[in-house]
Design a protein around this motif. Structure first.
Motif: not given
Length: 273
Positions: A40-43, A244-247, A268-272, A252-255
């Motif tokens: 979570x620190x890495x995220x 907003x950063x998480x959304x 994120x699923x909605x964005x995909x 999503x690309x980083x995830x």
């Protein structure tokens, strides 16, 4: 004379407090975010911090090695947000300690899972098999529910899956021995225990890989990790910018690149799609 001295000291203290408040007000874009060491620190480092810094924020990350300090640090104002817990834990901790903390947004979450250094399969279970699991109530409940689903124990029919404890075990079919430990100690317990439930963040921080787990929970919304803030700050601009950063598509690309085995969020699923 003593009265005048007391009044003078009070004025000095008030001025000092005002200076501190004004100093904070002069730099509203300095954010201090607390998190557990590991994924979570890495995220935040890989995905969230770069997005916020593009918007002019100065982001400082403080890493903790337990589940206690981050909420106290947030409540007292040392942190602006923290990222390490799910809503069940947050609600219980806040209620127990009378802290005004709230969920801001859920985040991609590494599941709790069973690992072993002694066995390659769950079929090796036998009477006396030792199973380490978290000792904090909410994460222990997750482990017990999974053990119930595996058929190693049977929980009471009316047991609350979000609050299940060892007292709710109706039958220990496999006669396993449970070893409750601090969550951070669970990776180390693999040296001695036959099996261990390890929270995703501590598993990854210790070098374990999610794909090496013998069985993994299917995360419910109740156990998805989140960003927490002080309740009074939930509608402030910095909180909106963190959410907003998480959304964002950037995160999503980083995830997808670095956290592909994590349970994604609904947004994120909605964005995909």
């Amino acid at each position: 004379m003593n009265t005048r001295r007391t009044l003078l000291l009070a004025v000095v203290a008030a001025l000092a407090a005002a200076v501190n408040l004004n100093a904070h007000a002069r730099d509203p874009k300095e954010l201090v975010i607390g998190t557990s060491s590991g994924p979570y620190a890495d995220q935040i480092k890989l995905g969230i911090k770069p997005i916020l810094e593009k918007q002019g924020y100065k982001v400082k990350l403080v890493e903790f090695n337990d589940y206690i300090q981050p909420n106290f640090a947030l409540a007292e104002g040392s942190l602006d947000a923290n990222v390490f817990q799910h809503i069940v834990y947050l609600n219980k901790f806040a209620a127990d300690h009378k802290l005004a903390l709230s969920e801001l947004i859920k985040i991609p979450t590494a599941p709790i899972a069973i690992y072993s250094q002694k066995h390659k399969t769950l079929n090796d279970v036998r009477e006396g098999t030792t199973v380490a699991l978290p000792n904090d109530p909410t994460n222990q409940a997750r482990a017990l529910v999974l053990l119930d689903q595996m058929g190693w124990i049977k929980l009471r029919e009316k047991a609350d899956p979000l609050k299940a404890s060892e007292r709710d075990i109706a039958v220990n079919m496999k006669k396993i021995k449970l070893l409750p430990l601090e969550a951070a100690q669970l990776p180390r317990s693999l040296q001695d225990a036959d099996y261990a439930f390890v929270n995703g963040n501590y598993a990854l921080a210790s070098g374990l890989k999610l794909k090496d787990a013998l069985i993994t929970e299917k995360i419910s919304p109740a156990y998805a990790n989140l960003v927490a803030v002080r309740s009074a700050d939930k509608d402030k601009q910095f909180a909106k910018d963190i959410a907003a950063a998480y959304r964002s598509r950037e995160f999503l690309a980083v995830t997808n690149k670095y956290f592909a085995d994590y349970a994604k969020t609904d947004y994120q699923l909605a964005l995909e799609k």
